[in-house]
Design an enzyme around this catalytic site. Structure first.
Site, PDB file in Angstrom:
ATOM      1  N   ASP A  48     -67.294  47.559   2.955  1.00 20.56           N
ATOM      2  CA  ASP A  48     -67.138  46.513   2.228  1.00 20.56           C
ATOM      3  C   ASP A  48     -66.004  46.830   0.574  1.00 20.56           C
ATOM      4  O   ASP A  48     -65.882  47.667   0.395  1.00 20.56           O
ATOM      5  CB  ASP A  48     -68.383  46.261   1.118  1.00 20.56           C
ATOM      6  CG  ASP A  48     -69.196  46.689   0.038  1.00 20.56           C
ATOM      7  OD1 ASP A  48     -68.675  47.765   0.424  1.00 20.56           O
ATOM      8  OD2 ASP A  48     -69.184  45.850  -0.373  1.00 20.56           O
TER       9      ASP A  48
ATOM     10  N   GLU B  94     -72.116  47.540  -0.579  1.00 18.31           N
ATOM     11  CA  GLU B  94     -72.267  48.477  -1.826  1.00 18.31           C
ATOM     12  C   GLU B  94     -71.782  47.686  -2.841  1.00 18.31           C
ATOM     13  O   GLU B  94     -72.501  48.200  -3.850  1.00 18.31           O
ATOM     14  CB  GLU B  94     -71.674  49.991  -1.708  1.00 18.31           C
ATOM     15  CG  GLU B  94     -71.677  50.991  -2.283  1.00 18.31           C
ATOM     16  CD  GLU B  94     -71.312  50.936  -3.703  1.00 18.31           C
ATOM     17  OE1 GLU B  94     -72.238  51.527  -4.133  1.00 18.31           O
ATOM     18  OE2 GLU B  94     -70.027  50.329  -3.697  1.00 18.31           O
ATOM     19  N   GLU B  95     -70.854  46.894  -2.681  1.00 17.71           N
ATOM     20  CA  GLU B  95     -70.193  46.286  -4.384  1.00 17.71           C
ATOM     21  C   GLU B  95     -71.334  45.043  -4.446  1.00 17.71           C
ATOM     22  O   GLU B  95     -71.489  45.044  -5.352  1.00 17.71           O
ATOM     23  CB  GLU B  95     -68.600  46.530  -3.942  1.00 17.71           C
ATOM     24  CG  GLU B  95     -67.499  46.952  -3.388  1.00 17.71           C
ATOM     25  CD  GLU B  95     -68.167  47.331  -4.728  1.00 17.71           C
ATOM     26  OE1 GLU B  95     -68.412  47.431  -6.273  1.00 17.71           O
ATOM     27  OE2 GLU B  95     -67.054  49.429  -4.569  1.00 17.71           O
TER      28      GLU B  95
ATOM     29  N   ARG C 223     -72.507  68.609  -7.325  1.00 18.91           N
ATOM     30  CA  ARG C 223     -72.748  69.129  -8.079  1.00 18.91           C
ATOM     31  C   ARG C 223     -74.915  68.824  -8.347  1.00 18.91           C
ATOM     32  O   ARG C 223     -74.411  67.563  -7.122  1.00 18.91           O
ATOM     33  CB  ARG C 223     -72.955  68.635  -9.977  1.00 18.91           C
ATOM     34  CG  ARG C 223     -72.924  67.293 -10.061  1.00 18.91           C
ATOM     35  CD  ARG C 223     -72.026  66.827 -11.640  1.00 18.91           C
ATOM     36  NE  ARG C 223     -72.231  67.213 -12.355  1.00 18.91           N
ATOM     37  CZ  ARG C 223     -73.775  67.787 -13.292  1.00 18.91           C
ATOM     38  NH1 ARG C 223     -74.485  66.769 -12.998  1.00 18.91           N
ATOM     39  NH2 ARG C 223     -73.769  68.660 -14.075  1.00 18.91           N
TER      40      ARG C 223
ATOM     41  N   HIS D 170     -61.526  49.484  -8.744  1.00 17.78           N
ATOM     42  CA  HIS D 170     -61.656  49.036  -8.819  1.00 17.78           C
ATOM     43  C   HIS D 170     -60.473  48.278  -9.747  1.00 17.78           C
ATOM     44  O   HIS D 170     -60.551  46.974 -10.177  1.00 17.78           O
ATOM     45  CB  HIS D 170     -63.242  48.483  -9.982  1.00 17.78           C
ATOM     46  CG  HIS D 170     -64.698  49.360  -8.637  1.00 17.78           C
ATOM     47  ND1 HIS D 170     -65.769  47.705  -9.303  1.00 17.78           N
ATOM     48  CD2 HIS D 170     -64.958  49.777  -7.797  1.00 17.78           C
ATOM     49  CE1 HIS D 170     -66.217  48.683  -8.342  1.00 17.78           C
ATOM     50  NE2 HIS D 170     -66.048  49.649  -7.908  1.00 17.78           N
TER      51      HIS D 170
HETATM   52 NI    NI Z   1     -67.371  52.634  -3.997  1.00 19.15          NI
END
Ligand code: NI
Length: 401
Positions: free
Chosen positions: A83, A141-142, A183, A368
Site C-alpha cells: 500500500d 501496512e500503513e 540485527r 513518508h
Molecule cells: Ni513502510
C-alpha cells in the site's frame, strides 16, 4: 548438489530492468491502504505470467503465492507490503505518482516488485528446492493499528501452509544503497498513539477567576509529559513521547473551554511502554485535577515491537554476505518506527531486515517524506537476498528434519 544451483548471486542483476519497470509502474499508480485493488490485480497478472500459483482475497486485496519445491521440506514465507500513503508527491521523478494526494513514500512499490522478482527467480529453480516458499503480498501496512498482517492471518493465509520461518524486507534511506541492515532481537519499535481532550470552563478573557482555562491546563500537562522520558524511563532504554498536534480556543478575548492534543509513544520493550503509558495517565489526571478541570484520554495501542528471532536474523546476515560480500551487512541500531510485520513475528519465528537505498547524492529524504526517493540500483540486491535467504533457510530446515 542443491547448494551450487541454489545460489542467487548476480541473478537479481539479470532481471534488474524488469524489477525497476514493475516498481515504476506501481509508483505511478499508488493506492491507499485497504484499497489496493489495481495493485493486487497487477501482482496477480505477474504471478500468472511467471506461472506461480496463487490465491487471493486475504484481507480483501492480499495475495498468497506458493512455490512448491521439488523436494519435501519446510515452509518459508516472504512478505512484501503493497500500500501507499496519503501524501502529495513532490519529487521530479519521471515516474512520479499520477494520483493526486497518494504516493509510495515508504517504498512498498519496491518491496512488491522485489518480491515478484524473487518469486520469478525461485520458481525457475523450484525442482531443486526442498520445501515450499510462500510469497505474501500484504495490504494496509500503513493502516495502523488494524494493519493488514492480522487480517490476512484471520482470513487463513497460513491455514494450508504454516510457515516455519517468516521474512520481511524494508527499504532504508539511511543505509548505503545495496547494504543489508539486520540485527538479532528488537529491530523496530512499538508505536502507540493517544488523543487527549482537556475540559475546562470557558469565559471572558478579563475574568479568568470565573473560568477553568483549558489552554493553561493543557500547557501545564504538556510540559509535565516531557518528564516521562527524562525522569521515568531507564536511560539505557529507548523511549519517545511526541505531541504532534494541539488545537483549541476561539479568539483573543475568550478563555478556551477545551483543548485537544494528539501524540505518540514509541518504545522498544514492553515494560518501558507500560511505564510510559501509566505515567501519561497519572500526569494527565493529576494535572487537570489541580487546575479544576477534567480530561478524556483515548490511548490506542499500535503495532508491537518488531523482534527478530536471533537464529534467523543471523541467517539473513550470512545469506546476504554470501552473495553480496562481507561488507554487505553493517552494524545498525534499531529504529523506533512502527511496523506491521511485527504481528507475523509474534506468531512465527523469523526476521525483518532493511535494504539500504540511500540516493547516490547522499542527503536522503526520510520515509513518508513527499520528497522520498530511493536508489533503484539496490533493488537487484534486495531481490537476491530474499531469494537466497529463503532457500538457505529451507536447506537448513532440511538438515533438522
Ligand atoms: Ni513502510
Amino acid at each position: 548438489m542443491g547448494r551450487t544451483i541454489l545460489n542467487f548471486e548476480g541473478q537479481g542483476e539479470r532481471i534488474k530492468n524488469e524489477i525497476i519497470e514493475m516498481r515504476r509502474h506501481l509508483h505511478r499508480n499508488p493506492e491507499l491502504s485497504t484499497k489496493e485493488f489495481e495493485t493486487s490485480q497487477f501482482i496477480q497478472d505477474k504471478l500468472k505470467e511467471y506461472e506461480i500459483p496463487f490465491k487471493k482475497g486475504y484481507a480483501k486485496t492480499g495475495v498468497l503465492a506458493v512455490i512448491k519445491g521439488g523436494r519435501p521440506g519446510g515452509v518459508v514465507a516472504l512478505r512484501a507490503d503493497i500500500d501507499a500513503l496519503p501524501i502529495n508527491e513532490k519529487t521530479n521523478a519521471s515516474f512520479a505518482s499520477e494520483k493526486e494526494g497518494i504516493m509510495h513514500a515508504c517504498g512498498h512499490d519496491a518491496h512488491t516488485s522485489m518480491l515478484l522478482g524473487a518469486g520469478k527467480l525461485l520458481n525457475k529453480k523450484k525442482k531443486e528446492i526442498p520445501g515450499s516458499i510462500l510469497l505474501v503480498f500484504q495490504p494496509a501496512e500503513e493502516n495502523a493499528p488494524a494493519g493488514g498482517s492480522q487480517p490476512m492471518m484471520d482470513d487463513g493465509v497460513f491455514d494450508e501452509y504454516t510457515p516455519d520461518v517468516v521474512y520481511g524486507q524494508h527499504v532504508w534511506p539511511d543505509l548505503p544503497a545495496g547494504k543489508i541492515g539486520v540485527r538479532e532481537g528488537v529491530m523496530m519499535g512499538a508505536s502507540d498513539r493517544f488523543y487527549i481532550t482537556f475540559n475546562g470552563t470557558g469565559g471572558h478573557a478579563s475574568m479568568p477567576h470565573q473560568t477553568c482555562d483549558a489552554i493553561t491546563m493543557g500547557m501545564s500537562v504538556i510540559n509535565q509529559l516531557q518528564t516521562v522520558v527524562s525522569r521515568n524511563v531507564d536511560p539505557l532504554e529507548a523511549g519517545v513521547l511526541t505531541i504532534g498536534k494541539i488545537e483549541g480556543g476561539y479568539r483573543y478575548n475568550v478563555i478556551a473551554d477545551t483543548v485537544t492534543i494528539e501524540g505518540t509513544v514509541r518504545t522498544l520493550n514492553k515494560q518501558t511502554c507500560e511505564t510510559m503509558k501509566q505515567r501519561l495517565y497519572k500526569i494527565v489526571k493529576s494535572g487537570t485535577e489541580a487546575m479544576g478541570g477534567t480530561a478524556d484520554i483515548d490511548y490506542i495501542e499500535g503495532y508491537p515491537a518488531t523482534v527478530n528471532t536471533p537464529e534467523w536474523a543471523k541467517q539473513v546476515r550470512s545469506s546476504a554476505q554470501k552473495i553480496l560480500g562481507h561488507e554487505a551487512t553493517p552494524d545498525i541500531n534499531p529504529s523506533l518506527g512502527g511496523e506491521d510485520f511485527s504481528r507475523f513475528l509474534l506468531k512465527y519465528p523469523g526476521a525483518f531486515f532493511w535494504l539500504g537505498t540511500m540516493p547516490e547524492h547522499g542527503n536522503p529524504k526520510q520515509l513518508h517524506d513527499p520528497h522520498f526517493e530511493l536508489d533503484e540500483k539496490a533493488l537487484p540486491n534486495g531481490t537476491e537476498v530474499m531469494a537466497q535467504v529463503a532457500v538457505d533457510t529451507l536447506l537448513r530446515l532440511e538438515k533438522c528434519l
